[in-house]
Structure formats: C-alpha cells, structure tokens
Design a protein around this motif. Sequence first.
Motif, PDB file in Angstrom:
ATOM      1  N   THR C 210       0.774  -1.336   0.035  1.00 25.74           N
ATOM      2  CA  THR C 210      -0.007   0.030  -0.152  1.00 25.74           C
ATOM      3  C   THR C 210       0.958   1.150   0.040  1.00 25.74           C
ATOM      4  OG1 THR C 210      -1.743  -0.991   1.335  1.00 25.74           O
ATOM      5  CG2 THR C 210      -1.686   1.553   1.220  1.00 25.74           C
ATOM      6  N   VAL C 211       1.869   1.344   1.005  1.00 26.96           N
ATOM      7  CA  VAL C 211       2.619   2.444   1.171  1.00 26.96           C
ATOM      8  C   VAL C 211       3.429   2.725  -0.318  1.00 26.96           C
ATOM      9  CG1 VAL C 211       4.469   3.640   2.245  1.00 26.96           C
ATOM     10  CG2 VAL C 211       2.587   2.525   3.514  1.00 26.96           C
ATOM     11  N   GLY C 212       3.957   1.597  -0.541  1.00 29.10           N
ATOM     12  CA  GLY C 212       4.687   1.624  -1.737  1.00 29.10           C
ATOM     13  C   GLY C 212       3.998   2.176  -3.054  1.00 29.10           C
ATOM     14  N   LEU C 213       2.740   1.701  -3.355  1.00 28.43           N
ATOM     15  CA  LEU C 213       2.055   1.939  -4.612  1.00 28.43           C
ATOM     16  C   LEU C 213       1.631   3.454  -4.441  1.00 28.43           C
ATOM     17  CD1 LEU C 213      -0.215  -0.916  -5.537  1.00 28.43           C
ATOM     18  CD2 LEU C 213       1.580   0.095  -6.871  1.00 28.43           C
ATOM     19  N   LEU C 214       1.238   3.901  -3.245  1.00 31.12           N
ATOM     20  CA  LEU C 214       0.514   5.278  -3.167  1.00 31.12           C
ATOM     21  C   LEU C 214       1.881   6.174  -3.180  1.00 31.12           C
ATOM     22  CD1 LEU C 214      -1.924   4.872  -0.297  1.00 31.12           C
ATOM     23  CD2 LEU C 214      -2.270   5.347  -2.627  1.00 31.12           C
ATOM     24  N   SER C 215       2.951   5.711  -2.643  1.00 29.37           N
ATOM     25  CA  SER C 215       4.014   6.707  -2.826  1.00 29.37           C
ATOM     26  C   SER C 215       4.562   6.728  -4.183  1.00 29.37           C
ATOM     27  CB  SER C 215       5.346   5.779  -1.865  1.00 29.37           C
ATOM     28  OG  SER C 215       6.382   6.972  -1.814  1.00 29.37           O
ATOM     29  N   PHE C 216       4.735   5.572  -4.901  1.00 32.39           N
ATOM     30  CA  PHE C 216       5.020   5.555  -6.337  1.00 32.39           C
ATOM     31  C   PHE C 216       4.019   6.506  -6.971  1.00 32.39           C
ATOM     32  CE2 PHE C 216       7.684   4.225  -9.590  1.00 32.39           C
ATOM     33  CZ  PHE C 216       6.885   3.878 -10.747  1.00 32.39           C
ATOM     34  N   LEU C 217       2.736   6.219  -6.774  1.00 31.07           N
ATOM     35  CA  LEU C 217       2.004   7.187  -7.547  1.00 31.07           C
ATOM     36  C   LEU C 217       2.010   8.625  -7.298  1.00 31.07           C
ATOM     37  CD1 LEU C 217      -0.690   6.524  -9.368  1.00 31.07           C
ATOM     38  CD2 LEU C 217      -1.920   6.717  -7.521  1.00 31.07           C
ATOM     39  N   GLY C 218       2.347   8.912  -6.052  1.00 35.86           N
ATOM     40  CA  GLY C 218       2.412  10.380  -5.650  1.00 35.86           C
ATOM     41  C   GLY C 218       3.541  11.027  -6.256  1.00 35.86           C
ATOM     42  N   SER C 219       4.628  10.169  -6.417  1.00 34.21           N
ATOM     43  CA  SER C 219       5.877  10.444  -6.992  1.00 34.21           C
ATOM     44  C   SER C 219       5.862  10.694  -8.275  1.00 34.21           C
ATOM     45  CB  SER C 219       6.935   9.755  -6.435  1.00 34.21           C
ATOM     46  OG  SER C 219       8.237  10.107  -7.300  1.00 34.21           O
ATOM     47  N   TRP C 220       5.341   9.951  -9.102  1.00 31.28           N
ATOM     48  CA  TRP C 220       5.137   9.966 -10.652  1.00 31.28           C
ATOM     49  C   TRP C 220       4.340  11.251 -10.931  1.00 31.28           C
ATOM     50  CZ3 TRP C 220       7.421   6.713 -14.018  1.00 31.28           C
ATOM     51  CH2 TRP C 220       7.189   6.712 -15.276  1.00 31.28           C
ATOM     52  N   ASN C 221       3.359  11.323 -10.393  1.00 33.16           N
ATOM     53  CA  ASN C 221       2.315  12.381 -10.821  1.00 33.16           C
ATOM     54  C   ASN C 221       2.728  13.885 -10.303  1.00 33.16           C
ATOM     55  OD1 ASN C 221       1.035  10.531 -12.314  1.00 33.16           O
ATOM     56  ND2 ASN C 221      -0.819  10.209 -10.893  1.00 33.16           N
ATOM     57  N   ALA C 222       3.747  14.108  -9.332  1.00 30.51           N
ATOM     58  CA  ALA C 222       4.122  15.110  -8.549  1.00 30.51           C
ATOM     59  C   ALA C 222       4.247  16.131 -10.092  1.00 30.51           C
ATOM     60  CB  ALA C 222       5.121  14.775  -7.915  1.00 30.51           C
ATOM     61  N   LEU C 223       3.799  17.330  -9.641  1.00 33.45           N
ATOM     62  CA  LEU C 223       4.187  18.521 -10.493  1.00 33.45           C
ATOM     63  C   LEU C 223       4.555  19.780  -9.695  1.00 33.45           C
ATOM     64  CD1 LEU C 223       3.424  19.955 -13.179  1.00 33.45           C
ATOM     65  CD2 LEU C 223       1.345  20.874 -11.981  1.00 33.45           C
ATOM     66  N   THR C 224       4.233  20.236  -8.633  1.00 32.50           N
ATOM     67  CA  THR C 224       4.514  21.511  -8.394  1.00 32.50           C
ATOM     68  C   THR C 224       5.977  21.810  -7.941  1.00 32.50           C
ATOM     69  OG1 THR C 224       2.324  21.724  -7.212  1.00 32.50           O
ATOM     70  CG2 THR C 224       3.639  23.320  -6.749  1.00 32.50           C
ATOM     71  N   TRP C 225       6.154  20.920  -7.053  1.00 33.24           N
ATOM     72  CA  TRP C 225       7.810  20.772  -6.624  1.00 33.24           C
ATOM     73  C   TRP C 225       8.855  20.735  -7.909  1.00 33.24           C
ATOM     74  CZ3 TRP C 225      10.905  22.822  -3.111  1.00 33.24           C
ATOM     75  CH2 TRP C 225      12.039  22.401  -3.097  1.00 33.24           C
ATOM     76  N   PRO C 226       8.642  19.538  -8.717  1.00 33.10           N
ATOM     77  CA  PRO C 226       9.413  19.171  -9.771  1.00 33.10           C
ATOM     78  C   PRO C 226       9.447  20.327 -10.890  1.00 33.10           C
ATOM     79  CG  PRO C 226       8.071  17.447  -9.559  1.00 33.10           C
ATOM     80  CD  PRO C 226       7.659  18.345  -8.637  1.00 33.10           C
ATOM     81  N   LEU C 227       8.324  21.089 -10.786  1.00 32.93           N
ATOM     82  CA  LEU C 227       8.300  22.157 -11.879  1.00 32.93           C
ATOM     83  C   LEU C 227       9.295  23.315 -11.374  1.00 32.93           C
ATOM     84  CD1 LEU C 227       6.629  23.589 -14.134  1.00 32.93           C
ATOM     85  CD2 LEU C 227       5.086  24.570 -12.437  1.00 32.93           C
ATOM     86  N   ILE C 228       9.332  23.536 -10.041  1.00 33.69           N
ATOM     87  CA  ILE C 228       9.918  24.768  -9.652  1.00 33.69           C
ATOM     88  C   ILE C 228      11.497  24.558  -9.520  1.00 33.69           C
ATOM     89  CG2 ILE C 228       8.127  25.970  -8.557  1.00 33.69           C
ATOM     90  CD1 ILE C 228       9.085  25.227  -5.997  1.00 33.69           C
ATOM     91  N   VAL C 229      11.895  23.196  -9.165  1.00 34.63           N
ATOM     92  CA  VAL C 229      13.255  23.015  -8.927  1.00 34.63           C
ATOM     93  C   VAL C 229      14.213  22.434 -10.320  1.00 34.63           C
ATOM     94  CG1 VAL C 229      12.965  22.416  -6.560  1.00 34.63           C
ATOM     95  CG2 VAL C 229      13.173  20.539  -8.294  1.00 34.63           C
ATOM     96  N   THR C 230      13.312  22.141 -11.397  1.00 36.65           N
ATOM     97  CA  THR C 230      13.959  21.827 -12.748  1.00 36.65           C
ATOM     98  C   THR C 230      13.830  23.046 -13.816  1.00 36.65           C
ATOM     99  OG1 THR C 230      11.983  20.705 -13.786  1.00 36.65           O
ATOM    100  CG2 THR C 230      13.706  19.213 -12.222  1.00 36.65           C
TER     101      THR C 230
END
Lengths: 313, 425, 289
Positions: C210-230
């Motif tokens: 559960t934690v693994g999947l939710l974490s992976f999903l959240g990481s894959w779909n992340a937008l705001t933080w990757p947007l401002i640091v890349t």
Amino acid sequence: MPALEAASGPGVIPRVPSRRVRRLLENLEAYAFLLPAIVVLGVFHLFPIVFAFFISLLKWNMIDPVRPYVGLANYVQALQDDKFRTALGNTTYYAFVSVGLAIPLALFFAVLLNRKLRGMSWYRTAFFIPHVTSLAAAAMVWHWLYNPDQFGLLNYLLDKVGIPPQRWLLDPLQAMPAIIAVSIWSSLGRDIVIFLAGLQSISQDYYEAAQIDGANNWQLFRHVTWPLLSPTTYFILIISMIGAFKIFALPLFLTGGGPISKTLTIVYSIYQQGFQYFRMGYASAQAYTLFAIIFLITMLQRRVLAHRVHYDI
Amino acid sequence: MQVGRRGFLRIAAAVLLLTASLILPAGAGGPVTITFWHGMSGVLNPAIDELTNDFNKLNPGIVVNAQYQGTYGTLNQKLVAAVAAGSPPTITQLFPNWADQLIQAKAIVPMENFIKGPDGLSAEELSDIFPILRQESTFNGVMWTMPFNKSLYILFYNEDLFKQNNLKPPATWDDLLNVSKALTKEEGGRTTRYGFVVRPTTDYFLLMLITNGGDFLKPGGKEVAFNSPAGVEGLQFLIDLVQKQKVAYVLNAFADADFAAGKVAMYFVTNPGLAFARAAVAGRFEIGIAPIPYKKSRATLLSGTDVAIMAKAAPEQQAAAWKYIKFVTGTTATTRWFMKTFYMPVRRSARDSTLARVYLQQNPEHRAGLDSLAVARTAPNIAEWQEIRDIIQEAVEEAVLGKKTAKQALDDAAVKANKLLSQRK
Amino acid sequence: MARTLTLPAIQIRAPGRRVALKNTLVHLVLLASVVVVLLPYYLMISTSLKPIQEIFTDPFQWLPSRLAWENYVDAWNHAPFGRYFLNSTFISVTETLGVLVTSALAGYAFSRMRFWGREVFFVIFLGTLMVPGEVQLVPNYITIVRLGWLNTYYALIIPWLASVFGIFFMRQFFATIPQELQDAATMDGASHWTFLWRVVVPLSKPAFITVGLLSFLGSWNALTWPLIVTNTPEMRPIMVGLLSFSNEWGTQPRLLMAAATFSVAPILVLFFILQRYFIQGIARAGIKF
C-alpha cells in the motif's frame, strides 16, 4: 530463531549492563531508527514551516541583498490585494462546488456498486482509471475536449442536440465550472473506493435487523447506511476540502489562471508571486494565509459535523 | 614489478600532479572558459551555436559555451536563482526590465566599462549601433547591456489574397478597417475568413497606443500614461473591429496556424515570427510584410533581448565575454544573424553592407521591418514593467471580452500600475 | 424491544422480476456513466492515431481513416521523452524505496519501541500533515538554491525520502503484530533490527504494498515541486515534460495526444496488473484514519 547459546554456555558469565545504561542504549537505538525520517522531515518539512513564517515577515526579492523586516505588512497587503482576493474567492467557489458535487456523486455510485452484481469490479476499475492518470496528461486531453471551436468533441456533441459551440475554458463564466468537471472526473474513483470500503464495513446485522422491522430501501439508507457511513463521509469531506483549497495543477495546465484571472487560485497566486515575480516574502505570507484558511475550515468542519458522526461501537 | 619506496613516491607525485592539473583551473596557459545563457529555441539555437563556434575558432584562447536554458520565462527563473546562489553564468541574454532588476542587485557589470576600455569601441563604432537600441540598453545615462537579438512589430499579410482582390497593404488604421472589410468572407451564415485577428495581448494594445500618438509613461516616469484618450481610442478600435464591424476575431494563441489555414488575412507579429509563419504556410502563398498601420504617428514597438556580463565572473572571463560580445554584435556577425534569424541587425553598417543589400534585393519583404526601425519605440526599461505588462494584459482581456469598457479597464490598470511604480526605490 | 434472530422470510425469497428490472437499470446507469468517464481516453487515443488533416474537421470525425503511427514517432522526437521517463522512473523508484525504508524504521520505533519523547515526536510529525505543502515551497526552494542543488536529482528526491503518512500507516500496521512474537524474539536474543526485518516486515506485506504503491503514484504524478526545481529538459520528470511539451506544441493535438498516451500507458499498465493492491490500498488508507 537461533537460540542464544553463548549466554548460557559453560564458563561464560553474562555481563548484564545496568538498567540505566540499558535504557539509554534503547533510547539511542530508537533514535537511530528514527534518524533518517527525522533528518528528511526535519529539514524539508518542519524547519520550512518555521522558516516560511520568518520569510513572510520580510520584503525579500530573491536577488536583492537588502531584505527589510516589515512585520505583518505582507499579510495586510495580501488581504488588500485585488488579485489575491480574487484568488481567495475563486478557490472558495471551486472548493465548495467541487466537493459539494463530488461527494454525493461518489456516494451514489458506491451504493450502486455495492450490489452483488456481475461486472461490478469492472465498473469500479473504470471509474478508478482517471485517479491514476497524471493530471498533466488528463489536462491535455480535456483541453482538447474543451476546444472552443467546432472541432472540439464536446462542442460537436452539443451541436447534435442543437446547442451552439461554447468557449469553455476561454469563457470567464464557464472556465471554473469546466475545471470543476475535470476535478470531479479525476477524483471520483478514489472517493467511490473509499465509500465502498466504508459501506462494506457496515455489518449486515444492522440491515437484517432493520429489514425485520420492515424498513424499505430509502429508510434503510437513511437510518442504517448513512449514520454508519458517517465516519467515512466525514473523512472524505475533510480530505476533499483540504485538497480542493490547494488546487493548482488543473488551472495551470488548462487556463493559465485566466481568462481574466477567473481561475486564479491561491496556490497559483503563491506560485506567481514566488516563482515568477520572485517576491519570496509576499509569497510566503500568502502561503501562511492558505494554511490559516485550511486550518479554520477543518476546525469548522469538526465543530459542525463531528458530533453527527456515529462511530460503530 | 617491485616498486621501491622512492619509486612509489615518484609515481604518487606524478599522479598528484596529473590530478591537480585536471582539477585546478587553467592557469595563464589554458583557455578561458565562459558560459552564455540564452533562451533561443527552434531554428535560433543552431544559429547561435554557429556564431559561437566561429568565435571559438578565431579565438583559441577562449572557449564560449552557449547554453540553451529554456523559454525566456525559464531563463529568467534560472538566472535569478543562480544569482541568488552565487553561481551565475558569464554572459546572459536578458530583457531590459530584467536588467533593471539585476542592476539594482549589483549583479551585472556596466557594458560601458568595456566599451570605453582598452579593447573597446571607437566613437564611430558605438554610434554605428542604432540609437534606439542603445537607448534600451541605457539606464540612468549609463549603457549597461549590449543589444543582441532585437526585433520589432510588423504586419504580416497574405500577399496572394491581396493581389487577387487588388488591395494594397494598409498604411493607416482606416486602411486596416477597409481592407479587413474587403477580405472578410462569409459562407453559409458563418464567417470563414476574417480580415484581421485581435490577440488580447499587451503588445497589440501598445501598438495601437503608440501609433495614435500615445505614450507609456508620463514625463518624470512616476505615472503611467497608457490610459490616455489615445490609448482608450486604440483599444476601442480593436474592440470595434471584433464586435461592431465583425471583421476580426479574438484569438488567445499564436496566429500563424490560422494565418496559414487561410482563416485570417493579416496579423501583427515580430520579425522572427517569419520563420514560424513560413513553416506553417509551407509555400501555399506568399507572405507579405508591411509596417504597422498608424493613425497619428508612424511607430512600432521594439522587442527582443540584449546581453549582459555578470559581475561574479572573474576579470579574465569578463574580458573574454566582452570579446565575444564585440564579435557577435560586429558588422559581419550581425548581418549574418539578421539573414539567418530575421532579427534586426544592430548596426547601421550591417544594414547598409553589400551582403545585406544583396539579400534585400532577393528578399524585399524584409525592407518593411528595417524601415520601421526608424520609428521604433522602446517600452520603459524598468523592473516593474514586467508586472505592469501583466496588468495591462488583463485589462485588454477584460475590455475585449466586454467585461469592462475600454476606458474602465485601462483606468483600473493604471491605478494598479501606478501603485507599483510608487513602490519603486 | 427483543428481536429474534430467525431469518425473516424476505431474505429467502428468490429475486423476482422487479429486482431483475432494477438490476438492469443499475447496469444501464453504470454503463452510461462509465462511457462518460472513459470518453476522454477514447478521444486521446483516437486523436493520437489520426493523420493531421483529420483532426480539425467539421464535423468531428469519430475514427481515423488509417492508423497514423507517425504521430507517436514525431511526438517522441520533438522532446526528450526517453529522458523524461528515465528521470521519472529513477526518481519515483528511489523515493518509494526511501519512503518504505524510513517509514518501516520510524513506524517500528513508534509502535514497538519505548523511548523518551515518543509521544511528543509523533504528535509533531502528525502535525506536519495539517500544514499544506505550499507553505514549504518557498523556504525549500531557497534551501535548495543555497545548497546548489537546483536542477539536480538531489532536489527532486531527497525532500521526499520520508513520508509522515507512510510512518503513520506503518505504525498502525506494526502495532497489530502480537506482543508474544516480539517477546519470543527478544528471548531468542534478537535485536530490534533483526526482529523488524526478519519478522515484522514479512508479516506486513500488505502495508508495504500500500505505502509503496501510493508513494510511487504520488511521486510519478508530482508537479509543483519538480516544476520549480527543474529548469532544463535533462532533469524534467514526465509531468513537467508534458507541461513544457504542451506549451511548445499546443497547436498540434495529434502530437499532444500521442504524448499523453505514451505518458499515461506505463502507469495504466501497472495499474491493471496491480489493480487489487491499488484499490485495496486506497480503501485501507481511508479506513485506517
């Protein structure tokens, strides 16, 4: 599990460390277990909360070496700022409408899906797919769906029923509802699944007892399902509201905050102030304002709703 | 193989020396390496690489790395972050209002230092650069940046369509209206072709403002002047084209796709837009270029970026950077740049050179742009202008969408803009 | 009122015609709703396979006349999607592993160890859940810039190597491990470390998934933080890459839809295979709270 022979072997006198030392070692061991999490969370989640507050008290343009302390001036400015006020209004509108529509809808489908019919898991899967679809891709597709000319699928379908093409994302009045639709589409599956889990955790005994008393379907729902589902409902309500106030990705992808700032949200405003105009102090003040709003709303929900939540004994 | 103690020491010393020579920065003997951050994408990227390679070949003691950083928005973000972190590039491309910010933060070195320095420009060479371009690079009387890829606004029109209908490109606002009327076509109750397109952008409005004798700021620079009657009239003219005469439509995107598809006959754009338009049109018709139509005064809006040398760079890097800048803004280079990218040449001698003349004979459509340089106007090069542009943009949108009257929208925008200006140090 | 627990007659009655009609109605409603929900996917795939002249048609064309696979080739070539995928995979996998390890360790400490300040720490951690991530955006950005980590994997991964949700979830789960097991292990001389990795973890597969999947999903779909640091294409994960792609090629739906399709495909495939865990995980996450 290998037995600890050495401790009881011949000739070995086990040295038992004193209780205090043992306690200390246990504590240290626990801290060691916690260390990675503490370091990461401390630096990037706890410290920033405090740091952000200090930043919000400064007038800080990223590259300017001069950063005067201005007290609460940023907060005052935010509350008087037309644009920020617009963002506040837009976000509140979005939150209440999207949550107000999404939850009854999800509950409706969850109740339907709770029947023991063939193919229910297929439907549930179908509803769930948007939730695992990244918002970026989803927004791109919806943007095309919402094409304001006659080429868009949505306008084509409307044309079939005699309605002229709509501007959707370009229309000041339609843009936010259009975004709300995408948001509901995206989170419906997750809400349905949580509701389903909640429904399935209601013991059948209650239903049987009520049916013995001659309750019909509506009464069953109202007097058995709804109250016993209330912890779940309450949970979804809280997380949906919190999530709704943080909406950013959809307006970023679909409308750029427009037209004429009609879909500018609080987080979008923070992003603009902090990462386009580099007003770090002002952006931080806006972020803290958001925090305050979310906190208030959550507390309000607790006050109003918590006593209505029936917990299963 | 047995390595005795002495042998080991010798080898260790050699390894140490080798490593040191690789890690430590090049001494007086090695080439000076500098970085140039820019935001030029598409066909412009290889063009700047070509220029840079040529310079590197001609100057074996210097290595310039031209690095594409993304769109100009991204470039700005990266630049600000880099300056804040203390690791900026040697040279950067920048808009005049960014420069203002960097000057205040003491992050760039005045170009004037190099112009007046030993390896600098003579008075003639300096005045060879178009005055209007030098003006945009000047802050408080000092020239801080060097114009590099400058452009201005012109009108693109569908030449074939014009010829078919015996029309001449519009010179005045009235011409624009009449030509639009003639070219707007309706079929089966729907308009299939518009004469003109109104992009609700700041620039479209500013063009109408300055061709109507209006100005950006009031004298003294403390208040804005874009909500003058000239400005209101200009904005209203655009709105009327769409709402009253129905010879134009509103488009929230680049117009080259619609232009190529024949949906619109004319639009405002800057010179480098020609490359994109040509790609979209793909030879289906000839693209004509004309100056912006005027009402009271011929004018056009200057656009494009300059280059600046960052203060954090070491002295020898700054000197190398100046050499590079001198090169790419030299007569030959800027002529080549013009022919390749359609940005304006920054020097008179470039415009008048034989190379340019021959090119213009074969490609006469570029004359309109070059001639417009004489009437080009620059927007205020102050840091706040970026945000004021956004404020104007929203006002234009509101007016075009009919949410506010032109006067109301511009007046409200003026209030916000003046507030920003009053905070200026 | 006393109730007897005899099965009432109602329940034995076999489903009659009224029930059958109702079921059909339910099916119809669900089917219609699913069609609506899946409509965007149809649009995405059909547009991605249409040749360029069949996209802006009036009236709308439901199916392409031929399968225009060149759209996929073009879209792939117009932006470094290979690199975007690589970045996303590397970032998400690393983050997920990190979260699992830190959550297991911390969750274990909170649930099965006694130490000074246990409650205090836990409340502090939990408190951070209340704060919206946006508050931490600006200060974290400044921290990253000062560390020189802007536009690097460090910035993308390190802040997310631990998750309060993960810790909380693991703690709840580990708390259900019977004390007898721990006592037996202690008597055998096993340390906490051994007990955790040899006993607790194998027994906690559902929590890890559960934690693994939710974490992976959240990481894959992340937008705001990757947007401002890349800032450069080399560093962008897929979400940010799609955004910049749509900024550049917004006028060509065929390219956008192709890019959307192949961006979404990996997660969808993963989802179909691991459906059960995804859905159970979300359900559990909801119930545990």
